[in-house]
Design a protein around this motif. Structure first.
Motif, PDB file in Angstrom:
ATOM      1  N   GLU A 104      21.559  18.961  73.862  1.00  0.00           N
ATOM      2  CA  GLU A 104      21.664  20.399  74.120  1.00  0.00           C
ATOM      3  C   GLU A 104      21.093  20.770  75.484  1.00  0.00           C
ATOM      4  OE1 GLU A 104      20.014  19.206  71.352  1.00  0.00           O
ATOM      5  OE2 GLU A 104      21.639  19.444  69.903  1.00  0.00           O
ATOM      6  N   ARG A 105      20.027  20.101  75.880  1.00  0.00           N
ATOM      7  CA  ARG A 105      19.398  20.403  77.175  1.00  0.00           C
ATOM      8  C   ARG A 105      20.362  20.080  78.313  1.00  0.00           C
ATOM      9  NH1 ARG A 105      16.580  17.041  80.512  1.00  0.00           N
ATOM     10  NH2 ARG A 105      15.265  18.090  82.024  1.00  0.00           N
ATOM     11  N   THR A 106      21.046  18.947  78.227  1.00  0.00           N
ATOM     12  CA  THR A 106      22.002  18.555  79.260  1.00  0.00           C
ATOM     13  C   THR A 106      23.164  19.544  79.328  1.00  0.00           C
ATOM     14  OG1 THR A 106      21.441  16.250  78.813  1.00  0.00           O
ATOM     15  CG2 THR A 106      23.432  16.648  80.082  1.00  0.00           C
ATOM     16  N   VAL A 107      23.637  19.982  78.166  1.00  0.00           N
ATOM     17  CA  VAL A 107      24.731  20.962  78.143  1.00  0.00           C
ATOM     18  C   VAL A 107      24.291  22.258  78.804  1.00  0.00           C
ATOM     19  CG1 VAL A 107      26.154  22.392  76.622  1.00  0.00           C
ATOM     20  CG2 VAL A 107      25.846  19.975  76.114  1.00  0.00           C
ATOM     21  N   LYS A 108      23.070  22.706  78.530  1.00  0.00           N
ATOM     22  CA  LYS A 108      22.569  23.949  79.123  1.00  0.00           C
ATOM     23  C   LYS A 108      22.430  23.814  80.638  1.00  0.00           C
ATOM     24  CE  LYS A 108      21.267  27.916  77.594  1.00  0.00           C
ATOM     25  NZ  LYS A 108      22.313  28.803  77.109  1.00  0.00           N
ATOM     26  N   ILE A 109      21.929  22.679  81.109  1.00  0.00           N
ATOM     27  CA  ILE A 109      21.798  22.449  82.550  1.00  0.00           C
ATOM     28  C   ILE A 109      23.171  22.444  83.210  1.00  0.00           C
ATOM     29  CG2 ILE A 109      21.176  20.712  84.275  1.00  0.00           C
ATOM     30  CD1 ILE A 109      18.811  19.963  82.502  1.00  0.00           C
ATOM     31  N   MET A 110      24.158  21.795  82.580  1.00  0.00           N
ATOM     32  CA  MET A 110      25.505  21.750  83.139  1.00  0.00           C
ATOM     33  C   MET A 110      26.139  23.147  83.180  1.00  0.00           C
ATOM     34  SD  MET A 110      26.406  18.767  84.155  1.00  0.00           S
ATOM     35  CE  MET A 110      28.160  18.859  84.181  1.00  0.00           C
ATOM     36  N   GLN A 111      25.918  23.940  82.125  1.00  0.00           N
ATOM     37  CA  GLN A 111      26.446  25.309  82.120  1.00  0.00           C
ATOM     38  C   GLN A 111      25.849  26.115  83.259  1.00  0.00           C
ATOM     39  OE1 GLN A 111      25.493  26.778  78.227  1.00  0.00           O
ATOM     40  NE2 GLN A 111      27.491  26.209  77.380  1.00  0.00           N
ATOM     41  N   ARG A 112      24.558  26.030  83.426  1.00  0.00           N
ATOM     42  CA  ARG A 112      23.887  26.772  84.482  1.00  0.00           C
ATOM     43  C   ARG A 112      24.377  26.316  85.859  1.00  0.00           C
ATOM     44  NH1 ARG A 112      18.364  25.932  83.344  1.00  0.00           N
ATOM     45  NH2 ARG A 112      18.761  27.203  81.513  1.00  0.00           N
ATOM     46  N   TYR A 113      24.499  25.009  86.056  1.00  0.00           N
ATOM     47  CA  TYR A 113      24.969  24.476  87.338  1.00  0.00           C
ATOM     48  C   TYR A 113      26.374  24.958  87.651  1.00  0.00           C
ATOM     49  CZ  TYR A 113      27.048  21.234  90.620  1.00  0.00           C
ATOM     50  OH  TYR A 113      27.737  20.708  91.673  1.00  0.00           O
ATOM     51  N   LEU A 114      27.282  24.874  86.671  1.00  0.00           N
ATOM     52  CA  LEU A 114      28.667  25.249  86.924  1.00  0.00           C
ATOM     53  C   LEU A 114      28.815  26.756  87.156  1.00  0.00           C
ATOM     54  CD1 LEU A 114      30.469  22.862  84.435  1.00  0.00           C
ATOM     55  CD2 LEU A 114      30.402  22.719  86.920  1.00  0.00           C
ATOM     56  N   MET A 115      27.996  27.573  86.518  1.00  0.00           N
ATOM     57  CA  MET A 115      28.031  29.018  86.780  1.00  0.00           C
ATOM     58  C   MET A 115      27.563  29.318  88.202  1.00  0.00           C
ATOM     59  SD  MET A 115      29.389  30.709  84.421  1.00  0.00           S
ATOM     60  CE  MET A 115      28.933  32.332  84.951  1.00  0.00           C
ATOM     61  N   ILE A 116      26.527  28.633  88.644  1.00  0.00           N
ATOM     62  CA  ILE A 116      26.041  28.835  90.013  1.00  0.00           C
ATOM     63  C   ILE A 116      27.089  28.370  91.017  1.00  0.00           C
ATOM     64  CG2 ILE A 116      24.314  28.044  91.685  1.00  0.00           C
ATOM     65  CD1 ILE A 116      22.303  27.993  89.330  1.00  0.00           C
ATOM     66  N   VAL A 117      27.685  27.212  90.777  1.00  0.00           N
ATOM     67  CA  VAL A 117      28.691  26.674  91.684  1.00  0.00           C
ATOM     68  C   VAL A 117      29.905  27.597  91.767  1.00  0.00           C
ATOM     69  CG1 VAL A 117      30.397  24.813  91.887  1.00  0.00           C
ATOM     70  CG2 VAL A 117      28.015  24.261  91.561  1.00  0.00           C
ATOM     71  N   LEU A 118      30.292  28.172  90.641  1.00  0.00           N
ATOM     72  CA  LEU A 118      31.426  29.089  90.642  1.00  0.00           C
ATOM     73  C   LEU A 118      31.220  30.217  91.639  1.00  0.00           C
ATOM     74  CD1 LEU A 118      34.056  30.299  89.326  1.00  0.00           C
ATOM     75  CD2 LEU A 118      32.483  31.545  87.837  1.00  0.00           C
ATOM     76  N   TYR A 119      30.080  30.853  91.582  1.00  0.00           N
ATOM     77  CA  TYR A 119      29.831  31.982  92.469  1.00  0.00           C
ATOM     78  C   TYR A 119      29.597  31.542  93.913  1.00  0.00           C
ATOM     79  CZ  TYR A 119      29.852  34.973  88.453  1.00  0.00           C
ATOM     80  OH  TYR A 119      30.242  35.641  87.333  1.00  0.00           O
ATOM     81  N   VAL A 120      28.947  30.423  94.111  1.00  0.00           N
ATOM     82  CA  VAL A 120      28.725  29.929  95.473  1.00  0.00           C
ATOM     83  C   VAL A 120      30.059  29.607  96.136  1.00  0.00           C
ATOM     84  CG1 VAL A 120      27.804  27.992  96.804  1.00  0.00           C
ATOM     85  CG2 VAL A 120      26.375  29.102  95.095  1.00  0.00           C
ATOM     86  N   VAL A 121      30.950  28.918  95.420  1.00  0.00           N
ATOM     87  CA  VAL A 121      32.254  28.574  95.992  1.00  0.00           C
ATOM     88  C   VAL A 121      33.089  29.830  96.215  1.00  0.00           C
ATOM     89  CG1 VAL A 121      34.453  27.419  95.474  1.00  0.00           C
ATOM     90  CG2 VAL A 121      32.310  26.225  95.104  1.00  0.00           C
ATOM     91  N   LEU A 122      33.053  30.752  95.258  1.00  0.00           N
ATOM     92  CA  LEU A 122      33.824  31.987  95.382  1.00  0.00           C
ATOM     93  C   LEU A 122      33.373  32.798  96.587  1.00  0.00           C
ATOM     94  CD1 LEU A 122      35.926  32.578  93.163  1.00  0.00           C
ATOM     95  CD2 LEU A 122      34.457  34.445  92.429  1.00  0.00           C
ATOM     96  N   PHE A 123      32.081  33.078  96.660  1.00  0.00           N
ATOM     97  CA  PHE A 123      31.573  33.890  97.766  1.00  0.00           C
ATOM     98  C   PHE A 123      31.582  33.121  99.087  1.00  0.00           C
ATOM     99  CE2 PHE A 123      29.419  36.253  94.253  1.00  0.00           C
ATOM    100  CZ  PHE A 123      30.142  37.429  94.421  1.00  0.00           C
ATOM    101  N   GLY A 124      31.332  31.814  99.029  1.00  0.00           N
ATOM    102  CA  GLY A 124      31.378  31.007 100.250  1.00  0.00           C
ATOM    103  C   GLY A 124      32.777  30.948 100.844  1.00  0.00           C
ATOM    104  N   SER A 125      33.784  30.768 100.003  1.00  0.00           N
ATOM    105  CA  SER A 125      35.163  30.737 100.496  1.00  0.00           C
ATOM    106  C   SER A 125      35.569  32.102 101.047  1.00  0.00           C
ATOM    107  CB  SER A 125      36.118  30.345  99.375  1.00  0.00           C
ATOM    108  OG  SER A 125      35.811  29.063  98.896  1.00  0.00           O
ATOM    109  N   GLY A 126      35.187  33.153 100.348  1.00  0.00           N
ATOM    110  CA  GLY A 126      35.496  34.499 100.831  1.00  0.00           C
ATOM    111  C   GLY A 126      34.843  34.782 102.168  1.00  0.00           C
ATOM    112  N   THR A 127      33.582  34.398 102.302  1.00  0.00           N
ATOM    113  CA  THR A 127      32.867  34.597 103.563  1.00  0.00           C
ATOM    114  C   THR A 127      33.505  33.796 104.689  1.00  0.00           C
ATOM    115  OG1 THR A 127      30.828  34.923 102.302  1.00  0.00           O
ATOM    116  CG2 THR A 127      30.602  34.460 104.655  1.00  0.00           C
ATOM    117  N   ALA A 128      33.878  32.554 104.392  1.00  0.00           N
ATOM    118  CA  ALA A 128      34.523  31.720 105.415  1.00  0.00           C
ATOM    119  C   ALA A 128      35.850  32.338 105.870  1.00  0.00           C
ATOM    120  CB  ALA A 128      34.753  30.311 104.882  1.00  0.00           C
ATOM    121  N   LEU A 129      36.620  32.872 104.938  1.00  0.00           N
ATOM    122  CA  LEU A 129      37.891  33.497 105.305  1.00  0.00           C
ATOM    123  C   LEU A 129      37.675  34.762 106.138  1.00  0.00           C
ATOM    124  CD1 LEU A 129      40.015  33.063 102.066  1.00  0.00           C
ATOM    125  CD2 LEU A 129      40.341  31.966 104.275  1.00  0.00           C
ATOM    126  N   ILE A 130      36.671  35.558 105.790  1.00  0.00           N
ATOM    127  CA  ILE A 130      36.376  36.766 106.570  1.00  0.00           C
ATOM    128  C   ILE A 130      35.939  36.391 107.982  1.00  0.00           C
ATOM    129  CG2 ILE A 130      34.772  38.715 106.775  1.00  0.00           C
ATOM    130  CD1 ILE A 130      34.936  38.934 103.703  1.00  0.00           C
TER     131      ILE A 130
END
Length: 136
Positions: free
Chosen positions: A74-100
């Motif tokens: 369960e601990r590994t699943v929680k860490i993976m969920q947290r990591y993937l949620m952070i990566v989602l927003y970093v990639v989303l906002f990072g790509s948007g910023t790069a395009l701007i």
């Protein structure tokens, strides 16, 4: 559906998708160059089967060594969920910023090859990060 049947279905689906992707690559390359290189089908098939055998070997070895201990908890699943949620927003906002930034610099067109390279780099970084997060 039993776990064993589901596992076989998943492996068959992965192999099928890999073969379709390989043959699609041969077709697209042949469409562009006018020369369909069907001799590339052998490495596609052999590489996929070899990867399956290696993966099954390591899976069998891990199961033999560890018994019925699950690979993740369960601990590994929680860490993976947290990591993937952070990566989602970093990639989303990072790509948007790069395009701007590119647009403000006056870039009107982006070459498709460069987009493929950028996505490949993103996938590699996300995959390595997921591997590290799983090992924590």
């Amino acid at each position: 559906m039993k776990s064993r049947h589901l596992s076989k279905f998943v492996w068959a689906f992965i192999i099928f998708c890999t073969w379709v992707g390989g043959f699609l690559g041969i077709y697209i390359n042949g469409k562009v160059t006018g020369d369909y290189q069907y001799d590339l089908a052998i490495p596609i098939i052999v590489g996929t089967v070899l990867a399956l055998i290696i993966s099954l070997f390591f899976s069998h070895r891990r199961k033999k060594r560890n018994g019925k201990v699950p690979e993740i908890d369960e601990r590994t699943v929680k860490i993976m969920q947290r990591y993937l949620m952070i990566v989602l927003y970093v990639v989303l906002f990072g790509s948007g910023t790069a395009l701007i930034i590119l647009y403000s610099m006056g870039v009107q067109f982006i070459e498709t090859g460069m987009l493929i390279i950028c996505l490949l780099a993103l996938y590699m970084i996300i995959g390595l990060g997921a591997f590290v997060a799983k090992r924590l």
